[in-house]
Scaffold this motif. Structure first.
Motif, short mmCIF file in Angstrom:
data_model
loop_
_atom_site.label_atom_id
_atom_site.label_comp_id
_atom_site.label_asym_id
_atom_site.label_seq_id
_atom_site.Cartn_x
_atom_site.Cartn_y
_atom_site.Cartn_z
N TRP A 57 24.47 65.20 -5.79
CA TRP A 57 24.06 65.41 -4.40
C TRP A 57 22.54 65.51 -4.31
N ARG A 103 23.72 58.62 1.57
CA ARG A 103 25.12 58.86 1.93
C ARG A 103 25.78 57.51 2.21
N VAL A 132 31.99 58.58 -3.60
CA VAL A 132 31.15 59.70 -3.16
C VAL A 132 30.46 59.28 -1.87
N ASN A 164 28.96 61.77 0.34
CA ASN A 164 28.04 62.83 0.80
C ASN A 164 28.25 63.14 2.29
N THR A 166 20.73 62.17 -4.52
CA THR A 166 21.03 61.21 -3.44
C THR A 166 20.70 61.85 -2.09
N ALA A 167 21.59 62.69 -1.59
CA ALA A 167 21.37 63.35 -0.30
C ALA A 167 20.16 64.28 -0.34
N PRO A 206 30.84 68.98 -0.34
CA PRO A 206 29.55 68.34 -0.03
C PRO A 206 29.50 66.87 -0.41
N LEU A 207 30.21 66.48 -1.48
CA LEU A 207 30.21 65.08 -1.90
C LEU A 207 31.11 64.21 -1.03
N ASP A 267 28.44 67.85 -9.66
CA ASP A 267 28.47 67.57 -8.23
C ASP A 267 27.12 67.89 -7.58
N GLU A 268 26.56 69.06 -7.92
CA GLU A 268 25.28 69.46 -7.33
C GLU A 268 24.16 68.51 -7.73
#
Length: 392
Positions: A335, A352, A13, A15, A338-339, A24-25, A331-332
């Motif tokens: 994200w 990222r 992953v 990001n 992290t991001a 997005p990932l 996934d959301e």
């Protein structure tokens, strides 16, 4: 400078959509990462990886960015086991419970507070957290707030002045006097140690006018606003956060349509940081992440680790809660943890895995990041690199 090749990554992953699958990932299968000192030097397919001084074989396991916990309260003493036990037996949470921790924190030595902070940081790191924000707010005197921030600043650059957690018990009959202290002498003593200023804008804590005065004073002292907003009830916190271009509105549990619209319109400025550990620990209404995401808001996930309403340091646990009870996809949720947290801290060097980013990675004992939600409660993080150093 020594370089390290992390290779045979089953699923990486990043990001970063461009080098990955466009999502997005930014997923890359059969991937590798080259770490050069404290930064990422190269990312791509394992078969194309350049040579490095040393190598680490991921054996087909998943690698993700280190978690970014953008909301925690880790400078404290004591615990509130009795309060939690009573609440689970039917008593609801209120902001007044903070006073118990205030008394214990004031009585603790600097060494005791720092040891407790370090213990929780180590606990979080073992679970993949490589960046954390933490706040004051359990001293509520000039001296105690300043020492909390001084202790925190020795361990993270993301330090938040939260003198406005609740009205100090010493000013119970004079809340205006306490606001004057928070915006005056206390702010002067605390600002040198902090990057952020925060306020608990809530019934039982600070109303909209008080919160505006505190955040405005903090901004004038060079601190960037964040807001505890709309946790326990509908209120002005979210709108105030957007108006003042705060980096984040945190909790966002009780939102009107206009609140959601405001966060969506401010998606590039103000992040909606959701803290499911608080709802889990208080049996409260879950934030509606799906509503925010569908409207176009930027969403982060964090632990809100504190001794009263969310005593967890586990970002994987919060991911599982968000997927199960807040309408997020796996996934959301990753994200956001992290991001999204990096956005809430206005950072581009973390959250990222891309050339030039800080080398913060977590290796999972799983072939995919989806296992974080699929296998809740299982300690899946088996190795962590923080600033390029293998920490766990």
């Amino acid at each position: 400078m020594t370089t390290t090749l992390v290779t045979n990554i089953g699923s990486l992953v990043t990001n970063d959509p461009a080098p990955g699958d466009g999502s997005p990932l930014g997923l890359i299968e059969n991937a590798a990462v080259v770490i050069d000192g404290g930064t990422i030097a190269w990312v791509g397919p394992a078969g194309q990886a350049p040579a490095a001084d040393s190598a680490f074989d991921a054996h087909g396991r998943a690698v993700i960015p280190g978690f970014v916990d953008s909301h925690s309260h880790l400078v404290f003493a004591g615990d509130r086991t009795a309060e939690f036990n009573a609440r689970m037996s039917g008593r609801s949470y209120s902001a007044g419970g903070i006073r118990t921790t205030v008394a214990a924190t004031r009585a603790a030595t600097d060494a005791e507070l720092e040891a407790n902070l370090v213990r929780h940081l180590d606990e979080a790191r073992r679970q993949g957290t490589t960046t954390f924000e933490t706040k004051s707010g359990y001293g509520l005197t000039v001296e105690d707030e300043a020492r909390a921030l001084r202790i925190a600043a020795a361990h993270t650059e993301e330090v938040t002045y939260l003198g406005a957690h609740i009205v100090s018990p010493d000013y119970a009959e004079d809340p205006a006097g306490y606001v004057a202290l928070v915006t005056g002498e206390m702010l002067t003593a605390c600002a040198p140690y902090a990057r952020w200023v925060d306020v608990f804008c809530e019934k039982g804590a600070f109303d909209g006018d008080q919160a505006r005065a505190i955040l405005t004073a903090g901004a004038a002292a060079g601190l960037i606003p964040r807001v505890h907003a709309n946790q326990l009830s509908y209120g002005p916190g979210v709108q105030l956060a957007v108006e003042l271009e705060a980096a984040s509105a945190d909790h966002c549990t009780h939102l009107t349509d206009s609140d959601v619209d405001a966060l969506a319109q401010a998606a590039d400025t103000t992040v909606a940081t959701l803290l499911p550990g608080a709802e889990f620990s208080t049996r409260a209404q879950w934030p509606d992440a799906r509503r925010l995401i569908d409207a176009g808001a930027t969403v982060a996930l964090s632990t809100d680790c504190n001794p009263g309403s969310s005593y967890t340091s586990s970002m994987p646990f919060c991911i599982a809660l968000a997927v199960r009870d807040m309408g997020m996809t796996p996934d959301e949720a990753l994200w956001a943890a992290t991001a999204g947290g990096a956005r809430a801290l206005r950072r581009t060097d973390i959250g990222r895995i891309a050339p030039g980013a800080r080398a913060d990675l977590a290796l999972l004992e799983a072939p995919s990041h989806v296992h974080l939600a699929y296998r809740p409660g299982v300690p899946l993080v088996s190795a962590v690199w923080q600033k390029g150093v293998r920490a766990h």
